[in-house]
Scaffold this active site. Structure first.
Site, PDB file in Angstrom:
ATOM      1  N   HIS A  99       1.729   4.585  -2.876  1.00 38.88           N
ATOM      2  CA  HIS A  99       1.851   5.736  -2.520  1.00 38.88           C
ATOM      3  C   HIS A  99       3.304   6.192  -3.017  1.00 38.88           C
ATOM      4  CE1 HIS A  99      -1.645   6.760  -0.785  1.00 38.88           C
ATOM      5  NE2 HIS A  99      -1.577   5.953   0.426  1.00 38.88           N
ATOM      6  N   HIS A 123       0.848  -1.097   0.181  1.00 36.30           N
ATOM      7  CA  HIS A 123      -0.016  -0.008   0.237  1.00 36.30           C
ATOM      8  C   HIS A 123       0.965   1.243  -0.007  1.00 36.30           C
ATOM      9  CE1 HIS A 123      -3.624   2.156   0.994  1.00 36.30           C
ATOM     10  NE2 HIS A 123      -2.885   3.050   1.514  1.00 36.30           N
ATOM     11  N   GLU A 124       1.767   1.240   0.944  1.00 36.05           N
ATOM     12  CA  GLU A 124       2.681   2.485   1.206  1.00 36.05           C
ATOM     13  C   GLU A 124       3.548   2.787  -0.233  1.00 36.05           C
ATOM     14  OE1 GLU A 124       1.737   4.528   3.137  1.00 36.05           O
ATOM     15  OE2 GLU A 124       0.399   3.120   4.298  1.00 36.05           O
ATOM     16  N   GLU A 138      -4.506   7.988  -2.999  1.00 36.59           N
ATOM     17  CA  GLU A 138      -4.991   6.550  -2.556  1.00 36.59           C
ATOM     18  C   GLU A 138      -5.401   5.637  -3.761  1.00 36.59           C
ATOM     19  OE1 GLU A 138      -4.990   6.542   0.608  1.00 36.59           O
ATOM     20  OE2 GLU A 138      -6.099   4.566   0.944  1.00 36.59           O
TER      21      GLU A 138
END
Lengths: 498, 498
Positions: free
Chosen positions: B271, B267-268, B297
């Site tokens: 980003h 997820h990170e 997101e």
């Protein structure tokens, strides 16, 4: 807000930017991704520029003048004395920062940045002639710096003043000469006493995690507050402060020799204890700032050498360390102790033991004075270095990489910096001697690896004063006499039993 | 220097201070010694104040006006378009920063700082009445914010605009309603399909060092450049950028479940890839800055869910992971895959699966609009929350700690933030669908764990544009239509085979 309060506020504001820059620099040496270097330089440059503009602003000068003309009074005598000392130090910083033309400051920054590259390459190739023109240029610029700052006896003093306020070459010279005179005849005996054991016997298998645990344990025993500091890994060991409760040490690990990281941590933690002992309510003002490089170095060396290389220290710690590293069990304590106190002439300053180290400094101190005065031409440096080195150490210099090209200081324009190392050594021994004399029961404490009273004495005599006194006043107040060679020599003799 | 160049320079100067603050914040969450917190707050406050003063200065407004009146022309059409977009975005930021009275900005900062403490305590005690007065005060202040910024339809839009430029509640509402209408009847089936395996079967012994090695391997496979970034440990996973080549992720480790740190890192890193895909030559200007939270997101969710929770992903990675963690060998791939895609109603948003997650957002989106408009009184929030929650999830809310007190957003004054999570979810599915359609061979790539072409497409369609287009324009350009629920629903159905 009166002028004094304005100065305080501005000084603290500047400290915030400088401390943010300290974190950026620390991060650069520890965790920063490799590709981030170019932007990091931009960040550091901009913050330094901002701090410099604020430090040298006209209003800053006006406030200092206003305080000199009329210091805001205060019922508390102690507070008044602190204010006066702050104003005196603000004046000192302001004058040093504003007396140089911008052109010179920029030229120095540009030249040393390029010279550093040239020096690294020249050292790699042991090719002095590739570095010589840079050194010539740097000497020109630092001479101009010295003229800008002003001096009474010699230009070198104006440079020295930047690292050791109040120190003068003419005062250091006899102290260093005395040290050399006493040290030189002793060295063959120390080499003989410590040379009996083969250093290879210290080599073993020392996993990094075990070294880290030991280093933390020792740093905590010294009194270093790990809730207000850290220990990380970096190529070069250093200590940096980025706030009143944030002081970070680094060390490097050798899996075959745990003593290099441990003594590195003890040395840096000595610096760190000084930082943690500054009064946090004064952070960002001279009263909350370290005094000089020589005083800083006295703290690191006292903990590394007077404490960390002592027999008492190892009588307590060696059994614990042997538990951690079973390879050591074959090496008796006394032999281990001799190995970590081995005296031997070497070409490289940073590898030197605590005794011969000072000869390296004496050599540089003599030579850099002659370079600044012009008495020694840059082209003649290698020959001058090599012949004086052989006189001092009784071994020849094989090449310039192991001779006059070994240190980065001159390439960075740091001339007048070297003597602070030996000042640190002498002050460490002198302070330690005074502490033992003044603190009842301290010797017993040290035998039990209890360092609280030693640290309390150092805080009281050194740390908490910030920049209130000059280095020589501070040493005089703490020990009753000016810095001299005798306590270091006594320490060496007692240590090796001669 | 013309007005445009002055804006560029100032914008980059501000970015240096903001990026230094990012390092200070990152360090605070990762390595900072505990006692350093108070001074760190001072450092961050001073840097934020400096950046704010520079961003809102009169000359900044004058330069923007000058560029609006007459944009410095340029032979290159593309460059001219970029400049126009930069000026438009500088105007947007300047207006939002300068339209609020200082009194309001300071009151918000003070109130939310105290409200955060009150909220944490209230949540701990599940005591809504202790937080209610703070929420009331915050709503007053954000309404005042909205009036200051201005809006055409409802005050909520002015808040939403701060997180998702151009988004309007009236446009989001039908999309979210459509999503809810389609999602709700599907959930029982998804719960049934994924509920057959006992989650305890995922538990095992997953040493942190093994998890770290795996996470790095996956992040690198995704294309995250670890020479221009890092992965560290922190209590809350986050991604932060502190320079054009310096983007840092954090995750947290559970030694009984390696998937939490891995999906956290994916997820990170999603980003982080967005950050690394911004053009570094535009760093510090709008063209080098991320567009909106919903777009950010979409990148994290695409990598975590469309890539990381797919069967294709695990067909490739599962055998490697089983080598690393032998405990997994007893768990067949298909069962493992069902466990990491388990759908189940839960009270806590941050623990929700990717399907039910959206109902959590719909609930908050509805409620925060009513709180801002005043249609819902603060005192009635728990009851409104609980009854709507039960309608959406078919389970009752046991207490306010697991109900309306669970999130920190409102206590921080972040109202209008929640919908960006679901915008991200919908955009992720829509972008992924478009990528598969537009990039020949992409599906085959994904089966072989090759992500270069996917990343290249995302860079081209999303990352490199910075703030050139609005979020809805960008999605329209990349996918051919505005954000809608259909692709996310299709994705869910295909995934679970219904």
């Amino acid at each position: 807000m009166n002028a004094y309060e304005s100065l305080q506020q501005r000084s603290r504001e500047i400290a915030v930017y400088n401390s943010a820059a300290s974190l950026l620099s620390w991060d650069q040496e520890t965790y920063m991704p490799v590709k981030a270097g170019a932007y990091r330089a931009e960040q550091l440059g901009q913050l330094a520029g901002l701090a410099h503009r604020l430090s040298t602003s006209v209003e800053m000068g006006d406030w200092i003048k206003a305080c000199e003309d009329h210091l805001p009074t205060c019922a508390d005598e102690e507070e008044t004395a602190l204010r006066a000392a702050n104003v005196r130090e603000w004046r000192r910083d302001y004058d040093r920062a504003t007396k140089l033309p911008t052109r010179l400051v920029e030229e120095l920054a540009r030249t040393t940045s390029l010279a550093r590259e040239a020096w690294a390459q020249a050292r790699k190739e042991s090719n002095f002639s590739a570095f010589a023109p840079w050194l010539g240029k740097i000497l020109e610029l630092v001479r101009e710096q010295a003229e800008g700052w002003g001096y009474s006896t010699c230009a070198y003093d104006a440079l020295l003043e930047g690292y050791e306020p109040g120190a003068r070459a003419a005062d250091l010279a006899p102290v260093f000469a005395d040290l050399q005179k006493q040290l030189t005849p002793l060295l063959p005996r120390l080499q003989k006493i410590t040379g009996a054991i083969d250093p290879v016997r210290l080599e073993g298998n020392y996993p990094i995690s075990g070294q880290q645990a030991l280093n933390r344990q020792v740093a905590e025993a010294m009194g270093f507050d790990l809730d207000a500091g850290r220990i990380d890994t970096a190529v070069h060991p250093f200590c940096t402060e980025m706030g009143p409760k944030d002081c970070r040490l680094t060390t490097r690990y050798n899996e075959r020799d745990f003593t290099s990281s441990l003594f590195g941590v003890m040395h840096e933690a000595g610096h760190g204890l000084y930082s943690q002992g500054l009064l946090s309510e004064h952070f960002g003002t001279p009263m909350g700032t370290y005094l000089s490089l020589g005083i800083h170095e006295s703290q690191s060396r006292l903990w590394e050498n007077q404490v960390g290389r002592s027999r008492e220290f190892w009588r307590h710690w060696y059994p614990l360390v042997c538990e951690q590293f079973p390879d050591l069990k074959a090496l008796p304590l006394e032999e281990f102790w001799l190995l970590v106190n081995r005296v031997k002439s070497t070409h490289i300053r940073v590898e030197a033991d605590e005794a011969t180290y000072n000869l390296h400094i004496i050599l540089r101190f003599e030579i850099e004075q002659k370079l600044v005065s012009g008495e020694l031409a840059v082209a003649d440096l290698p020959q001058a270095w090599n012949s004086r080195f052989e006189e001092l150490f009784q071994i020849p210099v094989p090449d310039d990489a192991r001779g006059c090209l070994q240190d980065t200081h001159w390439a960075l324009g740091l001339i007048g910096y070297f003597p602070t190392y030996t000042l640190g050594t002498l002050n460490a021994a002198q302070l330690f001697h005074a502490a033992v004399k003044q603190v009842p029961g301290l010797e017993a404490d040290l035998q039990e690896a209890k360092y609280t009273r030693l640290l309390t004495w150092l805080k009281d005599k050194i740390h908490r004063h910030g920049r209130r006194y000059s280095p020589s006043e501070l040493i005089q107040r703490a020990t009753g006499e000016p810095t001299c060679a005798i306590y270091f020599m006594d320490y060496l003799k007692a240590k090796y039993g001669i």
